[in-house]
Design an enzyme around this catalytic site. Structure first.
Site, PDB file in Angstrom:
ATOM      1  N   ASN A  67      25.708  84.597 114.027  1.00 34.17           N
ATOM      2  CA  ASN A  67      26.913  85.424 113.952  1.00 34.17           C
ATOM      3  C   ASN A  67      26.768  86.967 113.469  1.00 34.17           C
ATOM      4  O   ASN A  67      25.652  87.017 112.634  1.00 34.17           O
ATOM      5  CB  ASN A  67      28.112  85.034 113.207  1.00 34.17           C
ATOM      6  CG  ASN A  67      27.707  84.455 111.907  1.00 34.17           C
ATOM      7  OD1 ASN A  67      26.735  84.072 111.579  1.00 34.17           O
ATOM      8  ND2 ASN A  67      28.616  84.347 110.856  1.00 34.17           N
ATOM      9  N   ILE A  68      27.303  88.088 113.889  1.00 36.38           N
ATOM     10  CA  ILE A  68      27.045  89.276 113.652  1.00 36.38           C
ATOM     11  C   ILE A  68      28.357  90.004 113.173  1.00 36.38           C
ATOM     12  O   ILE A  68      29.143  90.293 113.868  1.00 36.38           O
ATOM     13  CB  ILE A  68      26.280  90.126 114.883  1.00 36.38           C
ATOM     14  CG1 ILE A  68      25.237  89.445 115.227  1.00 36.38           C
ATOM     15  CG2 ILE A  68      25.914  91.605 114.343  1.00 36.38           C
ATOM     16  CD1 ILE A  68      24.624  89.865 116.518  1.00 36.38           C
ATOM     17  N   GLU A  69      28.318  90.212 111.836  1.00 37.47           N
ATOM     18  CA  GLU A  69      29.518  90.845 111.222  1.00 37.47           C
ATOM     19  C   GLU A  69      29.767  92.336 111.289  1.00 37.47           C
ATOM     20  O   GLU A  69      28.777  92.894 111.539  1.00 37.47           O
ATOM     21  CB  GLU A  69      29.889  90.229 110.118  1.00 37.47           C
ATOM     22  CG  GLU A  69      30.001  88.671 109.975  1.00 37.47           C
ATOM     23  CD  GLU A  69      30.545  88.075 108.500  1.00 37.47           C
ATOM     24  OE1 GLU A  69      30.186  88.807 107.551  1.00 37.47           O
ATOM     25  OE2 GLU A  69      30.800  86.971 108.719  1.00 37.47           O
ATOM     26  N   ASN A  70      30.771  92.917 110.874  1.00 40.07           N
ATOM     27  CA  ASN A  70      31.003  94.573 111.051  1.00 40.07           C
ATOM     28  C   ASN A  70      32.140  94.551 110.113  1.00 40.07           C
ATOM     29  O   ASN A  70      32.843  94.213 109.640  1.00 40.07           O
ATOM     30  CB  ASN A  70      31.732  94.723 112.535  1.00 40.07           C
ATOM     31  CG  ASN A  70      31.427  96.140 112.615  1.00 40.07           C
ATOM     32  OD1 ASN A  70      32.505  96.865 111.960  1.00 40.07           O
ATOM     33  ND2 ASN A  70      30.515  96.929 113.183  1.00 40.07           N
ATOM     34  N   ALA A  71      31.888  95.932 109.387  1.00 44.63           N
ATOM     35  CA  ALA A  71      32.486  96.489 108.509  1.00 44.63           C
ATOM     36  C   ALA A  71      34.200  96.668 108.582  1.00 44.63           C
ATOM     37  O   ALA A  71      35.130  96.500 107.877  1.00 44.63           O
ATOM     38  CB  ALA A  71      31.940  97.878 107.921  1.00 44.63           C
ATOM     39  N   GLU A  80      28.094  81.713 118.738  1.00 46.61           N
ATOM     40  CA  GLU A  80      28.113  81.102 120.104  1.00 46.61           C
ATOM     41  C   GLU A  80      27.913  82.444 121.295  1.00 46.61           C
ATOM     42  O   GLU A  80      27.282  82.076 122.218  1.00 46.61           O
ATOM     43  CB  GLU A  80      29.452  80.273 120.480  1.00 46.61           C
ATOM     44  CG  GLU A  80      29.664  79.204 119.373  1.00 46.61           C
ATOM     45  CD  GLU A  80      30.191  79.412 117.981  1.00 46.61           C
ATOM     46  OE1 GLU A  80      30.114  80.602 117.424  1.00 46.61           O
ATOM     47  OE2 GLU A  80      30.758  78.533 117.522  1.00 46.61           O
ATOM     48  N   CYS A 112      35.224  78.406 117.235  1.00 48.13           N
ATOM     49  CA  CYS A 112      36.851  79.033 117.340  1.00 48.13           C
ATOM     50  C   CYS A 112      37.122  79.223 118.717  1.00 48.13           C
ATOM     51  O   CYS A 112      36.758  79.167 119.737  1.00 48.13           O
ATOM     52  CB  CYS A 112      36.586  80.726 116.661  1.00 48.13           C
ATOM     53  SG  CYS A 112      36.003  82.020 117.849  1.00 48.13           S
ATOM     54  N   CYS A 115      35.552  81.743 121.171  1.00 53.64           N
ATOM     55  CA  CYS A 115      34.383  81.151 121.761  1.00 53.64           C
ATOM     56  C   CYS A 115      34.541  80.062 122.751  1.00 53.64           C
ATOM     57  O   CYS A 115      33.783  79.926 123.599  1.00 53.64           O
ATOM     58  CB  CYS A 115      33.420  80.597 120.665  1.00 53.64           C
ATOM     59  SG  CYS A 115      32.977  82.179 119.608  1.00 53.64           S
TER      60      CYS A 115
HETATM   61  N1  THU Z   1      31.835  81.953 113.129  1.00 50.77           N
HETATM   62  C1  THU Z   1      30.948  82.019 114.207  1.00 50.77           C
HETATM   63  O1  THU Z   1      30.081  82.424 114.381  1.00 50.77           O
HETATM   64  N2  THU Z   1      31.291  80.782 114.878  1.00 50.77           N
HETATM   65  C2  THU Z   1      32.087  79.842 114.573  1.00 50.77           C
HETATM   66  O2  THU Z   1      32.118  78.757 115.220  1.00 50.77           O
HETATM   67  C3  THU Z   1      33.114  80.072 113.406  1.00 50.77           C
HETATM   68  C4  THU Z   1      33.021  81.262 113.004  1.00 50.77           C
HETATM   69  C5  THU Z   1      31.424  83.400 112.343  1.00 50.77           C
HETATM   70  C6  THU Z   1      32.324  84.418 112.446  1.00 50.77           C
HETATM   71  C7  THU Z   1      32.412  85.401 111.280  1.00 50.77           C
HETATM   72  O3  THU Z   1      31.109  85.843 111.264  1.00 50.77           O
HETATM   73  C8  THU Z   1      32.220  84.170 110.193  1.00 50.77           C
HETATM   74  O4  THU Z   1      31.727  82.946 111.042  1.00 50.77           O
HETATM   75  C9  THU Z   1      33.519  83.681 109.277  1.00 50.77           C
HETATM   76  O5  THU Z   1      34.467  83.201 110.341  1.00 50.77           O
END
Ligand code: THU
Length: 165
Positions: A67-71, A80, A112, A115
């Protein structure tokens, strides 16, 4: 008559079950290990929730992602979709299995809703999915439980374009 007959949707045929990691076949273990390796690279500055995913293509290649988050939060990409996007952008669109790993004390981290829809796009037939716990820096226990499910189980009656499939 039921919804499957009316719409032509495909019924899930894979029966969801829970297995021990040690009892999985070698190729599923390899897929989970690829997800675990990618999980280490998760960019999770805001949630600190590390997720890894991996998909095996029809010709046995593995594409993994984190997973790659953002500000700004909304642009965040789940593990996924990172893994699938890597595969698709390299020309691989047919998948035979997927794995997702993350750590929550008392839950399997299933994909989620976004995804699920993203995976469904590449699932003209069902794709088995293996979900298990993994904590970055903690070695995987052989008796760890793995939820063996599939995209058709996770997204029943999922939307598909009326033009295809
Ligand atoms: N996230 C995923 O990468 N996959 C999942 O199946 C559930 C949620 C990530 C998104 C976000 O970076 C973090 O988990 C919290 O929601």
């Amino acid at each position: 008559m039921d919804i499957y007959e009316v719409t032509g949707l495909k019924r899930p045929e894979i029966v969801e079950h829970i297995k021990k990691y040690a009892d999985l076949d070698a190729s599923t273990k390899e897929l989970i290990q690829a997800a675990i390796a990618a999980q280490r690279n998760a960019y999770v500055k805001y949630s600190n929730f590390y997720v890894g995913a991996a998909f095996r293509t029809k010709d046995a290649r593995i594409f993994a992602g984190c997973n790659i988050e953002n500000a700004s939060f909304t642009p965040t990409t789940c593990a996924e979709r990172t893994a699938l996007s890597k595969a698709i952008s390299e020309g691989y669109t047919e998948f035979v299995a997927g794995a997702v790993v993350a750590y929550q004390e008392d839950a399997f981290t299933t994909p989620c809703g976004v995804c699920r829809q993203f995976i469904m796009e590449f699932a003209p037939s069902d794709i088995p999915l293996f979900i298990t716990k993994s904590q970055v820096g903690v070695e995987k226990a052989n008796d760890e439980l793995v939820l063996a499910t599939s995209i058709y189980n996770l997204l029943p009656h999922g939307f598909r374009t009326f033009k295809g499939n």
